[in-house]
Design a protein around this motif. Structure first.
Motif, short mmCIF file in Angstrom:
data_model
loop_
_atom_site.label_atom_id
_atom_site.label_comp_id
_atom_site.label_asym_id
_atom_site.label_seq_id
_atom_site.Cartn_x
_atom_site.Cartn_y
_atom_site.Cartn_z
N TYR A 54 0.82 -1.21 0.00
CA TYR A 54 0.00 0.00 0.00
C TYR A 54 0.86 1.26 0.00
N PHE A 55 2.01 1.21 0.68
CA PHE A 55 2.89 2.37 0.75
C PHE A 55 3.48 2.71 -0.62
N THR A 56 3.94 1.69 -1.33
CA THR A 56 4.59 1.92 -2.62
C THR A 56 3.59 2.13 -3.75
N GLN A 57 2.34 1.71 -3.52
CA GLN A 57 1.34 1.77 -4.59
C GLN A 57 0.22 2.76 -4.30
N LEU A 58 0.41 3.64 -3.32
CA LEU A 58 -0.69 4.50 -2.87
C LEU A 58 -1.30 5.32 -4.00
N ILE A 59 -0.46 6.06 -4.73
CA ILE A 59 -0.99 6.91 -5.80
C ILE A 59 -1.61 6.08 -6.92
N PRO A 60 -0.91 5.03 -7.42
CA PRO A 60 -1.54 4.19 -8.45
C PRO A 60 -2.84 3.55 -7.99
N LEU A 61 -2.91 3.15 -6.71
CA LEU A 61 -4.13 2.53 -6.20
C LEU A 61 -5.29 3.52 -6.19
N ILE A 62 -5.00 4.78 -5.81
CA ILE A 62 -6.05 5.81 -5.81
C ILE A 62 -6.52 6.08 -7.24
N LYS A 63 -5.55 6.22 -8.17
CA LYS A 63 -5.91 6.45 -9.56
C LYS A 63 -6.71 5.29 -10.13
N ASN A 64 -6.29 4.09 -9.77
CA ASN A 64 -6.96 2.90 -10.27
C ASN A 64 -8.40 2.82 -9.76
N ASN A 131 -1.77 -14.25 -9.24
CA ASN A 131 -1.51 -12.83 -9.44
C ASN A 131 -0.95 -12.23 -8.15
N ALA A 132 0.21 -11.59 -8.25
CA ALA A 132 0.91 -11.11 -7.06
C ALA A 132 0.12 -10.08 -6.26
N THR A 133 -0.82 -9.39 -6.88
CA THR A 133 -1.58 -8.35 -6.18
C THR A 133 -2.83 -8.89 -5.48
N MET A 134 -3.17 -10.16 -5.69
CA MET A 134 -4.37 -10.72 -5.05
C MET A 134 -4.18 -12.20 -4.77
N VAL A 157 1.53 -14.92 -12.87
CA VAL A 157 1.85 -13.89 -11.88
C VAL A 157 1.05 -12.63 -12.16
N GLY A 158 0.64 -12.44 -13.41
CA GLY A 158 -0.30 -11.37 -13.75
C GLY A 158 0.28 -9.99 -13.91
N VAL A 159 1.37 -9.66 -13.21
CA VAL A 159 1.88 -8.29 -13.20
C VAL A 159 3.37 -8.27 -13.55
N GLY A 160 3.91 -7.06 -13.67
CA GLY A 160 5.28 -6.91 -14.16
C GLY A 160 6.37 -6.92 -13.12
N SER A 161 6.02 -6.79 -11.84
CA SER A 161 7.03 -6.84 -10.78
C SER A 161 6.41 -7.41 -9.52
N VAL A 162 7.26 -7.96 -8.66
CA VAL A 162 6.79 -8.62 -7.44
C VAL A 162 7.52 -8.03 -6.24
N LEU A 163 6.76 -7.60 -5.24
CA LEU A 163 7.34 -7.00 -4.03
C LEU A 163 7.90 -8.08 -3.10
N PRO A 164 8.80 -7.70 -2.18
CA PRO A 164 9.38 -8.68 -1.24
C PRO A 164 8.33 -9.45 -0.44
N THR A 165 7.27 -8.77 -0.01
CA THR A 165 6.23 -9.47 0.76
C THR A 165 5.52 -10.51 -0.09
N GLN A 166 5.38 -10.22 -1.37
CA GLN A 166 4.73 -11.17 -2.28
C GLN A 166 5.65 -12.36 -2.56
N SER A 319 1.37 1.82 -12.99
CA SER A 319 2.63 1.57 -12.28
C SER A 319 3.24 0.28 -12.81
N LYS A 320 4.52 0.07 -12.53
CA LYS A 320 5.20 -1.14 -13.00
C LYS A 320 4.59 -2.39 -12.39
N SER A 321 4.22 -2.31 -11.10
CA SER A 321 3.67 -3.49 -10.44
C SER A 321 2.30 -3.87 -11.00
N ALA A 322 1.63 -2.90 -11.64
CA ALA A 322 0.32 -3.19 -12.23
C ALA A 322 0.42 -3.46 -13.73
#
Length: 380
Positions: A54-64, A131-134, A157-166, A319-322
């Motif tokens: 959520y921290f790294t994706q805050l702006i993209p998540l709001i836009k999305n 999918n890494a985001t869900m 994996v669905g997306v273009g990058s994967v975070l450490p938690t994922q 975003s890259k992760s999306a």
């Protein structure tokens, strides 16, 4: 052997049907007792995404969220406008799902536990079930007891990058799988870095397990469509530019434009043939098209299977992760046809228009098909 498949299995998307049917059909043909688990994605089964997501994706998540709410309103209007066509399509699609044997609907933990008494092996199918985001614990077979076979064939994996938690989630939930093959090289590399003992493979989507000739027998052209006379569109553009590219090409080649309408924007393309395809029409429209313009994964791989004149549009992402474009670019790269990728906002040029060497493509495909069958055959 009694085998249970877990994957996405609802909705009108032909790709979702064929990835499920492909794995089911292949295992059935090897004389296994195969059933698909009737489980529908539940929010309570989603793994915690973690603070960094959520921290790294805050702006993209709001836009999305803003874009998604806007799109839902537009879709609602279009769905109402074309309600009759959509209803007929859904009725036709439902008949195809009847070709597959399902369990009763699985909802509770007790339901999942009882599956262990009925099946010898459990396999996760394709589509974006990883999918890494869900990430969903049920698609990691968290309910399967020790001693049972756990495998995966084709999760995306669905997306273009994967975070450490994922990455940590993949490591935690995949570590006890017997064999794993995934759809994208990105995820394959991550799994082999985190879990070298599982020796993950990068193989075909299960929809490609069914022979081309068998698909052509299933294929059907909608009434009024003549083979080779049209350009096929199947994409969800965010701009009029893609439509302009398509119209210019169709005019130069004297082709009709046929749109497979799955996404709202498709309905707004004027003076074109708009079709809500069922799976057989999906096959027929792709296999008989003079050219295919798409931003769909399954439309891309079926166009390659049928040796079509394929062009793949880039989708603009927040975003890259999306970014889901790696799903298509990887396919084009695998078969040596990256020149058929149309970057965001770009028009066709001499490089993009270079012919596809389908002799080369077919050699690579047959090798990957052989590896995919070998993978499944060693397990089942």
């Amino acid at each position: 052997m009694k085998i249970a498949i877990t994957t996405w299995h609802e909705g009108p998307n032909a790709g979702t049907f064929f990835q499920c049917y492909g794995l089911y059909h292949y295992l059935k043909n090897r004389n296994h007792d195969v059933t698909v688990i009737d489980y529908i994605h539940q929010p309570d089964d989603i793994l915690n995404r973690g603070f960094m997501y959520y921290f790294t994706q805050l702006i993209p998540l709001i836009k999305n969220k803003i874009n998604r709410n806007k799109k839902r309103k537009e879709e609602a209007i279009l769905t109402k406008q074309f309600a009759n066509e959509i209803r007929k399509r859904d009725e036709r699609v439902s008949k195809f799902w009847q070709m597959i044997l399902f369990t009763n609907r699985i909802t509770t933990q007790a339901d999942f536990d009882k599956l262990n008494d009925k099946f010898d092996a459990f396999i996760v199918g394709s589509d974006q079930v990883w999918n890494a985001t869900m990430l969903n614990r049920r698609y990691f077979l968290d309910y399967v007891k020790p001693g049972k076979i756990k495998a995966a064939f084709g999760p995306s994996v669905g997306v273009g990058s994967v975070l450490p938690t994922q990455r940590k989630a993949y490591k935690t939930y995949v570590k006890d799988f017997n064999l794993v093959a995934v759809r994208e090289k990105l995820l394959c590399d991550i799994l082999n870095e985190e879990l070298p003992h599982i020796k993950a493979k990068h193989l075909l989507d299960p929809s490609m397990l069914i022979p081309r000739e068998e698909y052509l027998k299933m294929a059907k052209l909608p009434e009024g469509i003549e083979a080779g006379s049209y350009l096929l569109c199947y994409f969800a553009p965010n701009t009029k530019h893609q439509e302009e590219v398509v119209r210019k090409y169709a005019k130069e080649k004297n082709l009709r434009i046929v749109v497979m309408a799955m996404f709202g924007y498709s309905w707004t393309m004027k003076n074109d043939i708009i079709i809500c395809p069922d799976p057989s029409e999906f096959l027929g429209l792709i296999s008989n098209a003079a050219a295919v313009f798409t931003s769909s994964f399954h439309c891309t791989i079926f166009s390659i299977l049928f040796h079509r004149n394929l062009f793949v549009f880039e989708r603009k992402q927040l975003s890259k992760s999306a970014d889901i474009n790696q799903r298509y670019t990887e396919q084009l790269s695998t078969y040596g046809i990256t020149h058929r990728y149309i970057p965001w906002g770009q028009s066709l040029n001499d490089e993009i228009l270079k012919p596809i060497d389908y002799n080369h493509v077919e050699n690579i495909f047959q090798l990957r098909l052989s590896e995919s069958k070998k993978f499944l055959n060693q397990l089942f």
